[in-house]
Structure formats: C-alpha cells, structure tokens
Motif scaffolding. Structure first.
Motif, PDB file in Angstrom:
ATOM      1  N   ASP A 106       0.828  -1.210   0.000  1.00  0.00           N
ATOM      2  CA  ASP A 106       0.000   0.000   0.000  1.00  0.00           C
ATOM      3  C   ASP A 106       0.864   1.262   0.000  1.00  0.00           C
ATOM      4  O   ASP A 106       0.619   2.193  -0.777  1.00  0.00           O
ATOM      5  CB  ASP A 106      -0.924   0.023   1.224  1.00  0.00           C
ATOM      6  N   TRP A 107       1.838   1.320   0.879  1.00  0.00           N
ATOM      7  CA  TRP A 107       2.671   2.525   0.976  1.00  0.00           C
ATOM      8  C   TRP A 107       3.478   2.732  -0.306  1.00  0.00           C
ATOM      9  O   TRP A 107       3.613   3.849  -0.778  1.00  0.00           O
ATOM     10  CB  TRP A 107       3.595   2.420   2.191  1.00  0.00           C
ATOM     11  N   THR A 108       3.998   1.634  -0.857  1.00  0.00           N
ATOM     12  CA  THR A 108       4.793   1.749  -2.085  1.00  0.00           C
ATOM     13  C   THR A 108       3.933   2.195  -3.254  1.00  0.00           C
ATOM     14  O   THR A 108       4.319   3.088  -4.032  1.00  0.00           O
ATOM     15  CB  THR A 108       5.461   0.396  -2.408  1.00  0.00           C
ATOM     16  N   THR A 109       2.769   1.601  -3.396  1.00  0.00           N
ATOM     17  CA  THR A 109       1.871   1.970  -4.490  1.00  0.00           C
ATOM     18  C   THR A 109       1.434   3.423  -4.350  1.00  0.00           C
ATOM     19  O   THR A 109       1.345   4.167  -5.333  1.00  0.00           O
ATOM     20  CB  THR A 109       0.647   1.035  -4.509  1.00  0.00           C
ATOM     21  N   MET A 110       1.155   3.824  -3.119  1.00  0.00           N
ATOM     22  CA  MET A 110       0.769   5.221  -2.879  1.00  0.00           C
ATOM     23  C   MET A 110       1.883   6.170  -3.290  1.00  0.00           C
ATOM     24  O   MET A 110       1.644   7.198  -3.933  1.00  0.00           O
ATOM     25  CB  MET A 110       0.440   5.386  -1.394  1.00  0.00           C
ATOM     26  N   ALA A 111       3.127   5.834  -2.933  1.00  0.00           N
ATOM     27  CA  ALA A 111       4.256   6.698  -3.281  1.00  0.00           C
ATOM     28  C   ALA A 111       4.456   6.780  -4.792  1.00  0.00           C
ATOM     29  O   ALA A 111       4.808   7.836  -5.329  1.00  0.00           O
ATOM     30  CB  ALA A 111       5.526   6.181  -2.605  1.00  0.00           C
ATOM     31  N   LYS A 112       4.214   5.669  -5.479  1.00  0.00           N
ATOM     32  CA  LYS A 112       4.437   5.635  -6.927  1.00  0.00           C
ATOM     33  C   LYS A 112       3.320   6.303  -7.710  1.00  0.00           C
ATOM     34  O   LYS A 112       3.559   6.967  -8.716  1.00  0.00           O
ATOM     35  CB  LYS A 112       4.572   4.181  -7.394  1.00  0.00           C
ATOM     36  N   VAL A 128      -2.179   6.829  -5.332  1.00  0.00           N
ATOM     37  CA  VAL A 128      -3.387   6.097  -4.927  1.00  0.00           C
ATOM     38  C   VAL A 128      -2.942   4.757  -4.353  1.00  0.00           C
ATOM     39  O   VAL A 128      -2.126   4.069  -4.971  1.00  0.00           O
ATOM     40  CB  VAL A 128      -4.324   5.851  -6.128  1.00  0.00           C
ATOM     41  N   PRO A 129      -3.438   4.362  -3.184  1.00  0.00           N
ATOM     42  CA  PRO A 129      -3.037   3.062  -2.639  1.00  0.00           C
ATOM     43  C   PRO A 129      -3.685   1.916  -3.413  1.00  0.00           C
ATOM     44  O   PRO A 129      -4.517   2.135  -4.304  1.00  0.00           O
ATOM     45  CB  PRO A 129      -3.548   3.104  -1.195  1.00  0.00           C
ATOM     46  N   THR A 130      -3.314   0.708  -3.079  1.00  0.00           N
ATOM     47  CA  THR A 130      -3.895  -0.448  -3.749  1.00  0.00           C
ATOM     48  C   THR A 130      -5.391  -0.530  -3.474  1.00  0.00           C
ATOM     49  O   THR A 130      -5.910   0.090  -2.539  1.00  0.00           O
ATOM     50  CB  THR A 130      -3.211  -1.739  -3.270  1.00  0.00           C
ATOM     51  N   ALA A 131      -6.080  -1.312  -4.291  1.00  0.00           N
ATOM     52  CA  ALA A 131      -7.534  -1.445  -4.167  1.00  0.00           C
ATOM     53  C   ALA A 131      -7.908  -1.923  -2.771  1.00  0.00           C
ATOM     54  O   ALA A 131      -7.213  -2.727  -2.163  1.00  0.00           O
ATOM     55  CB  ALA A 131      -8.045  -2.430  -5.213  1.00  0.00           C
ATOM     56  N   GLY A 132      -9.014  -1.390  -2.259  1.00  0.00           N
ATOM     57  CA  GLY A 132      -9.492  -1.799  -0.954  1.00  0.00           C
ATOM     58  C   GLY A 132      -9.272  -0.773   0.135  1.00  0.00           C
ATOM     59  O   GLY A 132      -9.834  -0.899   1.221  1.00  0.00           O
ATOM     60  N   TRP A 133      -8.455   0.256  -0.134  1.00  0.00           N
ATOM     61  CA  TRP A 133      -8.256   1.325   0.847  1.00  0.00           C
ATOM     62  C   TRP A 133      -9.093   2.512   0.415  1.00  0.00           C
ATOM     63  O   TRP A 133      -8.752   3.231  -0.515  1.00  0.00           O
ATOM     64  CB  TRP A 133      -6.792   1.713   0.903  1.00  0.00           C
ATOM     65  N   PRO A 134     -10.221   2.754   1.056  1.00  0.00           N
ATOM     66  CA  PRO A 134     -11.114   3.817   0.604  1.00  0.00           C
ATOM     67  C   PRO A 134     -10.559   5.202   0.919  1.00  0.00           C
ATOM     68  O   PRO A 134      -9.832   5.392   1.895  1.00  0.00           O
ATOM     69  CB  PRO A 134     -12.402   3.551   1.393  1.00  0.00           C
TER      70      PRO A 134
END
Length: 201
Positions: A150-156, A159-165
């Motif tokens: 989640d943190w890596t996807t958010m940084a890139k 938007v975080p990975t699916a499932g984090w509203p």
C-alpha cells in the motif's frame, strides 16, 4: 498532494509503560490524579474524564490511562487532521490495530502493549540492518506485506492499492491494519470517544 495519515490503536500505552519504569505505577487510587497530570487538567476535569473512562471497562488502571492518553493526545487530533485534509486533498486514513504487535523498545511491563506508539514501524521498513529484528507470525507477515504494498503503491501512483477507501468527512472510512488482512473501519470516532474530546463551540 495525496496524503496518508493515521495512528495506532493503543498509542499511549508505551508512555504509560515508560512512566511505570520510572517508578510511577497507575493504580485505582491514583487514576484520577494520573489523568490530571497526564493531560494537565484540574481535578474536576480529571473526574469527568475518569467517568468517561471508568476503570471497570478496562483490564487494569494502566490500560485505562493508556486509553485516555491515546484518545486525548493522539487519536482524536488525528481525526481532526484527517477531516481537515480531506476537504482539500485526497486523504487515506489508517489505524494500526495489531493488538499483538511486538514491542520494539521496552521489556514486558505487566500489561499488554497492544498496538502501541511506533509498533507499526517494523511492518513497514526492512529489518535487515537492525540489531534485534522482531519475530512475526505468519499473519503478521501477511499484514506487513500488505502495508508495504500500500505505501509503495501510494508513493508511486498517488493512490493506494484497491481496498483502501478515500477518507471523507461524511463516511470517515479508514483502513484498519489488522492481521492477516487489512479491513475497512468506520467507527474510529466512537471507539476513541472523539465527541467527548471535541472542543466546545
């Protein structure tokens, strides 16, 4: 700029433990005076807070004081920040909720640390260079992997990975970081008595 913001469910238990190691044990007899000194409030205010956090609701006076400190100092201020940020930028809120998280800094203290201050750090960061890496269960390893993703996807991507509203002031959905798989929670304010801690208009 999108924001990730959150707190740990039992933030202040770490500080209660420090107080205890320094020789000040929380007891039923001194609970209200410990609230007063922790929050720098008068005795009458401490009595109102103790009524909101009655000792009978908690396994020990130390855990009760931990709840008071967590909510008054960490949780409800974080919620206010999340509500403010969400008006202007994409905001993704979380609460770290692993009640069995390894304690990084202190030895056993006689009450559970729970998801105390800083206990989320080894879930997010590599332990290959630390002198005493913590041991994770299989479920905790899955949670750590999900958090890093989640943190890596958010940084890139922003938007975080699916499932984090996305957090909004109306829905107040956030990610509960609980092993093995994070879940969505919507009752953070109620759990942490934030209506009680809200400043009077």
């Amino acid at each position: 700029m999108p924001v990730v913001i959150g707190t740990n469910h039992d933030e202040y238990r770490l500080f209660v433990a420090v107080i205890q190691f320094l020789g000040a044990r929380v007891t039923a007899a001194n609970y209200q005076s410990m609230i007063a000194s922790t929050l720098s409030v008068p005795a009458a205010t401490a009595a109102k807070i103790a009524a909101q956090y009655p000792l009978g609701r908690y396994p020990s006076p130390a855990v009760a004081l931990g709840a008071v400190g967590t909510d008054a100092i960490f949780a409800c201020h974080a919620l206010t920040a999340e509500e403010s940020l969400a008006r202007y930028v994409p905001t993704y809120a979380y609460e770290f909720n692993d009640e069995n998280a390894p304690e990084l800094f202190l030895p056993p203290v006689g009450f559970p640390y729970g998801a105390a201050h800083a206990s989320e750090l080894p879930y997010l960061f590599s332990q290959t260079t630390v002198p005493r890496p913590v041991s994770f269960s299989a479920a905790q390893l899955r949670l750590a992997a999900a958090m890093k993703q989640d943190w890596t996807t958010m940084a890139k991507t922003g938007v975080p990975t699916a499932g984090w509203p996305r957090f909004t002031g109306t829905s107040q959905q956030m990610l509960s970081l609980v092993p093995p798989t994070p879940q969505v929670e919507t009752d953070f304010s109620a759990q942490h008595h934030c209506a009680f801690w809200a400043p009077e208009p």
